[in-house]
Scaffold this motif. Structure first.
Motif, mmCIF file in Angstrom:
data_model
loop_
_atom_site.group_PDB
_atom_site.id
_atom_site.type_symbol
_atom_site.label_atom_id
_atom_site.label_comp_id
_atom_site.label_asym_id
_atom_site.label_seq_id
_atom_site.Cartn_x
_atom_site.Cartn_y
_atom_site.Cartn_z
ATOM 1 N N LEU A 10 0.866 -1.181 0.000
ATOM 2 C CA LEU A 10 0.000 0.000 0.000
ATOM 3 C C LEU A 10 0.900 1.227 0.000
ATOM 4 N N VAL A 11 0.778 2.047 -1.047
ATOM 5 C CA VAL A 11 1.585 3.256 -1.204
ATOM 6 C C VAL A 11 0.739 4.441 -0.736
ATOM 7 N N VAL A 12 1.220 5.147 0.295
ATOM 8 C CA VAL A 12 0.460 6.247 0.888
ATOM 9 C C VAL A 12 1.258 7.541 0.773
ATOM 10 N N LEU A 21 5.261 7.161 -9.181
ATOM 11 C CA LEU A 21 6.657 6.735 -9.262
ATOM 12 C C LEU A 21 6.881 5.459 -8.451
ATOM 13 N N ILE A 22 6.384 5.447 -7.226
ATOM 14 C CA ILE A 22 6.572 4.274 -6.372
ATOM 15 C C ILE A 22 5.809 3.083 -6.945
ATOM 16 N N VAL A 33 0.172 -3.543 -6.027
ATOM 17 C CA VAL A 33 0.215 -2.218 -5.406
ATOM 18 C C VAL A 33 -1.177 -1.605 -5.319
ATOM 19 N N LEU A 34 -1.482 -1.094 -4.129
ATOM 20 C CA LEU A 34 -2.674 -0.283 -3.880
ATOM 21 C C LEU A 34 -2.184 1.115 -3.536
ATOM 22 N N VAL A 52 3.590 -1.219 3.840
ATOM 23 C CA VAL A 52 3.049 0.108 3.551
ATOM 24 C C VAL A 52 4.231 1.043 3.344
ATOM 25 N N THR A 53 4.195 1.834 2.256
ATOM 26 C CA THR A 53 5.132 2.946 2.143
ATOM 27 C C THR A 53 4.342 4.173 2.566
ATOM 28 N N LEU A 54 4.877 4.933 3.490
ATOM 29 C CA LEU A 54 4.099 5.981 4.152
ATOM 30 C C LEU A 54 4.862 7.296 4.226
#
Length: 132
Positions: A10-12, A21-22, A33-34, A52-54
């Protein structure tokens, strides 16, 4: 890693450009990827995510939910959210920012601007077998 497929990330981030980009870099490496553009949306989508990328600098606006640091704390403390691993990807680059992120539970901390390969490697390390 999800039971039936590739690791789910999950890209936040409130920036469409950064999320794209991510997402592209992770999808090229085989991740599912969400995306979420706010803390509130992150908390809705996170169950089932492995990583999660946050962004810690999510805006705190009416209807947008909590900011990034509060989201990080919730992800690490609320078992109903699935206990994902968290890679902080943020412009908050001062040593005290990093300490706050790490003390709130960040598993990895990457500052913007970043090398996409470094982010992919951090996500891969946190989503692989035995990463939890």
């Amino acid at each position: 890693m999800t039971e039936t497929g590739p690791p789910r990330v999950l890209v936040v981030d409130d920036s469409d450009v950064v999320r794209t980009l991510i997402r592209i870099n992770l999808e090229l490496e085989g991740f599912e990827v969400l995306e979420a553009d706010s803390g509130a949306r992150c908390l809705e989508l996170v169950p089932g995510a492995d990583v999660v990328t946050l962004d810690l600098l999510l805006p705190v606006l009416p209807g947008a939910g909590p900011g990034g640091l509060d989201v990080l704390r919730r992800l690490k403390r609320d078992p109903a959210l699935g206990a994902p691993r968290v890679v902080v990807v943020t412009a908050a680059a001062l040593p005290e920012d990093r300490r706050r992120g790490e003390s709130a539970g960040a598993d990895a901390y990457i500052t913007k601007p970043f090398e996409p390969g470094d982010l992919v490697e951090a996500v891969r390390a946190l989503s692989g077998p035995g990463a939890r």
